[in-house]
Design an enzyme around this catalytic site. Structure first.
Site, short mmCIF file in Angstrom:
data_model
loop_
_atom_site.label_atom_id
_atom_site.label_comp_id
_atom_site.label_asym_id
_atom_site.label_seq_id
_atom_site.Cartn_x
_atom_site.Cartn_y
_atom_site.Cartn_z
N GLY A 1 -4.43 0.34 -12.97
CA GLY A 1 -4.15 1.66 -12.40
C GLY A 1 -3.21 1.65 -11.21
CG HIS B 1 -9.44 -10.69 -5.64
ND1 HIS B 1 -9.89 -10.68 -6.94
CD2 HIS B 1 -10.01 -9.62 -5.03
CE1 HIS B 1 -10.70 -9.66 -7.11
NE2 HIS B 1 -10.78 -8.99 -5.97
N1 GLN Z 1 -7.91 2.22 -10.77
C1 GLN Z 1 -8.28 1.51 -9.58
C2 GLN Z 1 -7.09 0.68 -9.13
O1 GLN Z 1 -6.36 0.21 -9.98
C3 GLN Z 1 -9.46 0.62 -9.79
C4 GLN Z 1 -9.90 -0.06 -8.54
C5 GLN Z 1 -11.19 -0.84 -8.63
O2 GLN Z 1 -11.66 -1.20 -9.66
N2 GLN Z 1 -11.80 -1.12 -7.52
O3 GLN Z 1 -6.90 0.44 -7.96
#
Ligand code: GLN
Ligand code: ZN
Length: 777
Positions: free
Chosen positions: A446, A708
């Site tokens: 996303g 990460h």
């Molecule tokens: N759609 C969110 C993003 O891509 C999902 C974030 C998450 O899972 N913490 O940032």
């Protein structure tokens, strides 16, 4: 009757500690300057609590990073890989400490950080202790003693806080096989004795042992460890006033154990579990004091004095005033610092503000409660009592909270609303026909990098330095560039990038009725990271579409599919301060209805693939096993309520980013999302085993690279992972995607990594099509 506090937020009401730590890490300030700041915060907190009138003030609740890591340093549980930092580089204790928390990449060393995980069911993360078979312990850091001595010298009636030995062991992880961490209790106890000995020399009177595990499901061995530990402590220090604290849950089956321990006082959480008062009172031995956790340390609502006084009176009647203590339910670490700093009425109206109490205000509540409970003159006539009563009543009746429209809709929810028209196999064919996606389709989760530039636009827009039109134009340009680039590298299902979003919960909260926001309501999440949860105060209503414009704009730019991107009801609930005047399940359903409307509007606008993120479903899991089914039932149902109002051909995705699905896999399947994307790369796809074993029927995108880290993974690695995945999941059910959103990454590494990912998918596609038997393994 005494008042006490279990712990105070240490990040600073203006996040002073966060800033000081980050400045130290980036070399902007010296270690001496950091320590000065740390001490300043300690002094301020002690003074604040003293001025508020708290009788016993916690010390050693301060921490530069995490209180569990403090313990590991205190008892010398320092994993071997860090020893060279001290030996070869002559570093200070605090440098070693930060290396354990954050890893160490300097002076030719590359040492990984210790693991971090959630503190029970809070959003606070602690550093997981690492234990080996022959783990030895010795007093290493004397922080607790230094802080106690310091506080005492300042004239503070200090009560050192220490994580109890059993909970400390239970929080840790065995790093090799062939032993049980609880066996280490005999090696660990001498260090506790050593610490208590030193504290005694400084004249310690009270000491608080945090033993939250005493309120969790416990095995026989843990129960024995509790007995062994506290008998030993009692034997060595017969006149030390020990208090054991439990929180977040009730004692239940451990009640006998808890009340049989040779300690002076027992603390119970009466906010979470008010029902445990009665039975605790009956089980409590005569010489034991009961500490009543009546002021909510986990939420921001003003205490209801009338209710709390009922608890306190019940306890004093049974035990006598001298054997009762009044306190917050748990450490105030989980509360924002100071409501007085919230002066912006646009965020938080005067009326709503009058319903709230942050850490500083909670101290006052504790002190007033004692006063009301002990003073002879009828407390019920005091202004403090009447003011409180007024606020509680105002909240109950307020028009801000109650929304008939929402209640009507809630009453009209039917079972069929939480069901798609047809089962997945039928939907899959319809979706295939309409979407025509290739095998091993690529997508992302996303968000794309939120560069300093993007963030600066938002800041300027909020300050009024950019007009709405200017701000939007900039975001549109950024979105368009990201669409073009995704097309160029050949991603199959595109995303708009979420550039317009500050945070995945706040963004929706800001557009929903029933939410309020703070300016300084920060709560520590881990280390120097803080979160600022929105406040759900009333019935939730969607006033107008929230994401349709951005999604439609992005979709208008391309022939390919752009995924709609929403946050799910459970995650919105979980990451907010939630109202306490109705069950969480009800609030969750209200959010679900709002998201359901948004899903429909997206579908209407021609968006054929819609993702509803639920990264927080697992962390909402109750701490006691017995309560889990019930939670999962309503949580999963809320997701289904949000996601089921669409046609079969509309593809619903969900995303989760945590490990360990094993114990809840049947519930994950019951969410019935057409596609689920999950974090998988760090476990090298091991996570998928749960899905394979369960024969998970729907489509899955196991993350093929860890987002990460800035490291760019190679195509080869990702192909390996995909092959591993294809061994256990049918190829036609697999998607190719990163572990999570890319918000915190830089564009440079993001671009490279996604190009490699697309190439990996291409290789899999080719291999799949080349094989007659259509297996890729
Ligand atoms: N759609 C969110 C993003 O891509 C999902 C974030 C998450 O899972 N913490 O940032
Ligand atoms: Zn994620």
């Amino acid at each position: 009757m005494q008042t006490h506090n279990l712990g105070y937020p240490r990040i600073g009401s203006k996040r002073e500690l966060k800033k000081a730590c980050e400045n130290y890490w980036s070399g902007k300030i010296s270690l001496a300057e950091l320590k000065l700041k740390g001490r300043e915060i300690c002094l301020q907190n002690w003074k604040l609590q003293q001025d508020a009138g708290i009788d016993l003030i916690p010390v050693n609740d301060f921490s530069y990073y995490d209180q569990v890591l403090d313990m590991s340093l205190m008892v010398g549980a320092i994993p071997q890989r860090y020893h060279q930092i001290l030996e070869n580089h002559g570093k200070e204790e605090l440098d070693l400490y930060f290396a354990m928390a954050r890893g160490y990449q300097k002076e030719g060393l590359d040492i990984t950080a210790m693991e971090m995980t959630k503190w029970f069911d809070t959003n606070y993360h602690y550093i997981v202790p690492e234990f080996n078979k022959n783990q030895s312990f010795k007093l290493f850091s004397t922080k607790i003693i230094d802080e106690f001595a310091d506080a005492k010298q300042q004239g503070i009636k200090a009560k050192p806080v220490i994580l109890g030995p059993v909970s400390y062991l239970l929080l840790g992880k065995e790093k090799e096989e062939g032993f049980d961490k609880l066996d280490l209790i005999k090696n660990l106890l001498p260090v506790y004795i050593d610490i208590l000995d030193k504290l005694s020399k400084y004249g310690v009177e009270w000491i608080q042992f945090d033993e939250p595990f005493l309120a969790m499901d416990l095995g026989e061995k843990a129960q024995q460890a509790f007995k062994a530990a506290y008998y030993e402590i009692k034997k060595k220090f017969p006149s030390l006033k020990t208090i054991i604290t439990t929180y977040f849950e009730s004692l239940r089956d451990n009640l006998q154990l808890a009340t049989s321990l040779p300690v002076c006082a027992l603390h119970i959480d009466l906010v979470r579990c008010p029902e445990q008062l009665e039975e605790t009172l009956s089980a409590l031995p005569e010489n034991m004091t009961l500490s009543l956790g009546v002021v909510d340390g986990r939420n921001i609502w003003k205490n209801d004095f009338q209710k709390s006084l009922q608890f306190i009176n019940k306890a004093t009647e049974k035990l006598g005033e001298a054997s009762v203590m009044v306190a917050p339910s748990c450490s105030l670490l989980h509360s924002p610092c100071d409501l007085d700093l919230e002066t912006n009425e646009k965020n938080l109206s005067k009326e709503i503000k009058n319903w709230l109490a942050f850490a500083k205000q909670k101290l006052d509540e504790v002190v007033i409660l004692k006063k009301l409970a002990t003073e002879n003159v009828s407390g019920k006539l005091s202004t403090q009592y009447l003011e409180n009563k007024g606020a509680i009543e105002n909240r109950k009746k307020s028009l801000l909270i109650h929304n008939d429209k929402v209640i009507k809709r809630m009453n009209a929810i039917t079972d069929s609303m939480a069901k798609r028209e047809n089962t997945f196999p039928v939907r899959k064919i319809k979706q295939q026909n309409s979407l025509q996606l290739p095998i091993f389709p690529t997508t992302t989760i996303g968000s794309f990098p939120q560069t300093p530039e993007v963030r600066s636009w938002r800041a300027k827009f909020k300050k009024g330095e950019l007009t709405a039109t200017e701000y939007e134009a900039k975001l549109k340009k950024e979105t368009e560039e990201s669409i073009r680039w995704q097309e160029e590298i050949g991603i199959d299902v595109l995303v708009h990038g979420e550039f317009e979003r500050n945070d995945m919960v706040e963004y929706f909260g800001e557009q929903l009725k029933g939410f309020a926001f703070t300016k300084n309501g920060w709560v520590q999440s881990y280390g120097s990271r803080c979160v600022k949860p929105p406040i759900i105060y009333g019935d939730i209503e969607r006033l107008s579409p929230m994401t349709v414009e951005w999604s439609s704009f992005a979709q208008s730019l391309t022939q390919q599919y752009v995924k709609g991107m929403l946050t799910g009801p459970v995650t919105i609930l979980q990451w907010s301060f939630v109202r306490n005047d109705q069950p969480r399940s009800q609030t969750c359903n209200q959010i679900a209805l709002a998201i359901r409307d948004e899903v429909s509007d997206l579908e209407q606008a021609g968006i054929q693939i819609i993702q509803i993120d639920e990264p927080a479903i697992r962390e909402g899991l109750p701490l006691r096993k017995a309560d889990r089914e019930n939670y999962l039932k309503w949580a999963i149902n809320a997701f289904r309520l949000a996601s089921s109002g669409v046609k079969d051909a509309t593809q619903i995705h969900t995303h989760m980013c945590y490990s360990e699905f094993n114990d809840i896999i049947n519930h994950i399947a019951a969410m019935d999302a057409d596609v689920i994307t999950i974090e998988c790369s760090r476990s090298q796809m091991e996570l998928l085993d749960a899905f394979a074993e369960f024969n998970y029927p729907n489509e899955i995108g196991p993350g093929v690279y860890d987002i990460h880290s800035p490291r760019v993974p190679s195509k080869k690695e990702m192909v390996e992972l995909l092959k591993k995945a294809a061994k256990v999941i049918p190829a036609e059910n697999l998607w190719v995607n990163p572990d999570c959103g890319l918000k915190t990454r830089h564009w440079e590494e993001t671009k490279k990594a996604l190009e490699e990912m697309v190439a990996a998918s291409a290789e899999m596609k080719a291999a799949f099509l080349a094989k007659d038997d259509q297996t890729v393994v």
